[in-house]
Design an enzyme around this catalytic site. Structure first.
Site, PDB file in Angstrom:
ATOM      1  N   PHE A 140       0.861  -1.174   0.000  1.00  0.00           N
ATOM      2  CA  PHE A 140       0.000   0.000   0.000  1.00  0.00           C
ATOM      3  C   PHE A 140       0.898   1.225   0.000  1.00  0.00           C
ATOM      4  O   PHE A 140       1.667   1.453   0.938  1.00  0.00           O
ATOM      5  CB  PHE A 140      -0.923   0.043   1.219  1.00  0.00           C
ATOM      6  CG  PHE A 140      -1.837   1.243   1.201  1.00  0.00           C
ATOM      7  CD1 PHE A 140      -3.028   1.199   0.504  1.00  0.00           C
ATOM      8  CD2 PHE A 140      -1.484   2.418   1.835  1.00  0.00           C
ATOM      9  CE1 PHE A 140      -3.868   2.308   0.455  1.00  0.00           C
ATOM     10  CE2 PHE A 140      -2.309   3.535   1.793  1.00  0.00           C
ATOM     11  CZ  PHE A 140      -3.502   3.474   1.102  1.00  0.00           C
ATOM     12  N   ASP A 176       9.491   2.928   1.332  1.00  0.00           N
ATOM     13  CA  ASP A 176       8.344   3.742   1.722  1.00  0.00           C
ATOM     14  C   ASP A 176       8.220   3.662   3.245  1.00  0.00           C
ATOM     15  O   ASP A 176       7.682   2.697   3.791  1.00  0.00           O
ATOM     16  CB  ASP A 176       7.080   3.226   1.048  1.00  0.00           C
ATOM     17  CG  ASP A 176       5.837   4.029   1.412  1.00  0.00           C
ATOM     18  OD1 ASP A 176       5.910   4.843   2.362  1.00  0.00           O
ATOM     19  OD2 ASP A 176       4.791   3.831   0.759  1.00  0.00           O
ATOM     20  N   LYS A 208       3.476  11.600   6.892  1.00  0.00           N
ATOM     21  CA  LYS A 208       2.661  11.467   8.092  1.00  0.00           C
ATOM     22  C   LYS A 208       3.248  12.184   9.304  1.00  0.00           C
ATOM     23  O   LYS A 208       3.060  13.373   9.467  1.00  0.00           O
ATOM     24  CB  LYS A 208       2.383   9.988   8.384  1.00  0.00           C
ATOM     25  CG  LYS A 208       1.529   9.327   7.300  1.00  0.00           C
ATOM     26  CD  LYS A 208       0.996   7.991   7.723  1.00  0.00           C
ATOM     27  CE  LYS A 208       0.239   7.282   6.604  1.00  0.00           C
ATOM     28  NZ  LYS A 208      -0.989   7.953   6.167  1.00  0.00           N
TER      29      LYS A 208
END
Length: 476
Positions: free
Chosen positions: A178, A266, A295
């Protein structure tokens, strides 16, 4: 449509503006409500359902105020946050140092665009690259933008440095990955919900199983001359906090070096202390060629993302070839520096590692008490998940478990019907961890039997998903 929602729509007043040439667009505004609680949780959820796209399926609770790991709804009910906005608030909700940095900067300058310099981004760029040991950074806003940026850099490097022919560059990624929901990313996704109806997907993507270094080596040997990068999560988050076998990351590093492929990590969700290390890649002491951060880089206050790499890779991007109006803005830069300060000053890496051990001990005790219901507890640091046995849970889903947790004052989110992620802010206390664990225990002991009775006869939600790409059942 709910009666309350129908009443809400009837309260919308519309004014038509006319000109000599005819009528123009209708504009509307909400009339003042006669409700005693115009900002009640129920009304706010109805408003969102009526006027916002239905691209999320939220747990029915409304955040009104937050502090640390605590959330209050509009009615004043208190909850413990065990999601932390998918790790965007590692430092805790509304951390005072981060809020102070925001307030100080917002009164001076918020945006310059990259058409000009500002006095915050250069300092942030030096701080971030020095902290993580890379030569350059390209700033963006969201994690998905960071991933897109890394893919563009890798493709450009592949053409110019590796001499891959035009339009033949390949990026390899992992099954179950994801990396966001943009078109480039869903083109490498195994999530049918993310891909169906959005074709044609972008070419130039190949898949391997996460944690399988042998399969990666095979694909590198077969097509390595056209592969520019290998994009991966060091710990797969959306897949259910899946941790690779020991030695996998080192093997990936060796293979990428051998075959001249960029290793692209990632770390948007797994990085910045979430896993008990500053980066999840640090668990095996490896240095990727590119790292994507996001984030928690914005401290849960503003969106900030960044791609880190060295000059021999980054400088293949020239002026006009990539950018963002808001990327590197002074407000985001000031907030990001404060966010990094909090991680270091409050030793959130060490705190995550220690508290994560506590949480897994508690969760494994619950597993011992409910071995038929809990299949596995896994995690690193405060990046954890509980996977349930679908057969014994049926016809109840992980979403139902989260609804029951909410009623007991704990907020968590499911993934793939049988997994609940437990990823609280790293500022959470040991007492709050125990409260969360007790809530899960009580849900399984008290609530689950009642839920199974209530849902008896209903068709259970299948946890098996046959991937459109490979035809296999995922998340079995």
């Amino acid at each position: 449509m709910a009666a309350a929602t129908r009443r809400l729509i009837q309260r919308v007043s519309t004014t038509r503006l006319s000109t000599a040439g005819g009528s123009r667009r209708s504009y509307g505004g909400l009339a003042e409500s006669n409700s005693k609680s115009p900002s009640s949780s129920q009304r706010l959820m109805e408003l969102e359902s009526e006027f916002s796209a239905h691209n999320y399926h939220p747990v029915p609770v409304v955040f009104s105020r937050g502090n640390g790991s605590t959330i209050w709804d509009p009615e004043g009910k208190k909850y413990i946050d065990f999601l932390a906005a998918y790790s965007a608030v590692n430092q805790g909700h509304c951390h005072p140092k981060i809020i102070k940095a925001l307030q100080e900067q917002v009164g001076k300058l918020t945006l310059s665009s990259r058409a000009f310099y500002n006095d915050q981004f250069p300092v942030f760029a030096q701080r971030l690259t020095t902290m993580f040991g890379y030569e350059m950074v390209l700033p963006m806003n969201t994690g998905a933008e960071g991933v897109e940026t890394a893919l563009k850099i890798a493709r450009k490097w592949g053409h110019e440095k590796k001499n891959i022919p035009k339009d033949e560059v390949v990026i390899v990624s992992c099954c179950g990955c994801f990396h966001g929901r943009t078109l480039a990313v869903i083109s490498m996704s195994c999530d049918n919900d993310a891909t169906r109806g959005f074709g044609p997907l972008l070419p130039g993507n190949l898949k391997v199983d996460f944690g399988d270094a042998d399969s990666l080596e095979k694909i590198f040997k077969e097509k390595g001359d056209k592969i520019a990068g290998f994009l991966f999560e060091p710990i797969q988050g959306e897949a259910g906090v899946v941790i690779p076998p020991e030695g996998y990351l080192k093997a990936v590093r060796e293979l990428c070096t051998k075959h001249n492929v960029l290793m692209i990590a990632d770390e948007v969700q797994s990085g910045l202390a979430r896993s008990g290390k500053m980066l999840a890649c640090d668990w095996e002491g490896i240095r990727p060629d590119m790292v994507i951060l996001g984030k928690a880089l914005g401290g849960g206050v503003v969106p900030v993302s960044a791609v880190l790499t060295d000059k021999d890779v980054m400088l293949h991007i020239k002026p006009g070839q990539h950018g963002s109006t808001f990327g590197g803005n002074p407000l985001a830069s000031a907030v990001a520096m404060a966010s990094l300060d909090v991680i270091e000053e409050e030793k959130l890496v060490e705190r995550s590692a220690s508290l994560g051990e506590e949480l897994r001990i508690q969760l494994n005790e619950i597993k011992k008490q409910f071995p038929n219901h809990i299949k596995e507890v896994r995690g690193r640091g405060l990046f954890n998940a509980v996977e349930f046995n679908s057969e014994s849970l049926s016809p109840v889903s992980a979403y139902d478990i989260c609804l029951s947790l909410k009623e007991r004052g704990v907020l968590a989110k499911p993934t793939h019907n049988i997994i609940v992620r437990l990823t609280p802010p790293l500022s959470i206390s040991s007492d709050e961890l125990r409260e969360g664990s007790k809530a899960l225990h009580d849900v399984l002991e008290v609530d689950l039997p009642n839920l199974q009775k209530i849902n008896a006869g209903k068709t259970p939600v299948s946890h098996l998903t046959e991937c459109d790409r490979c035809g296999r059942n995922l998340y079995a």
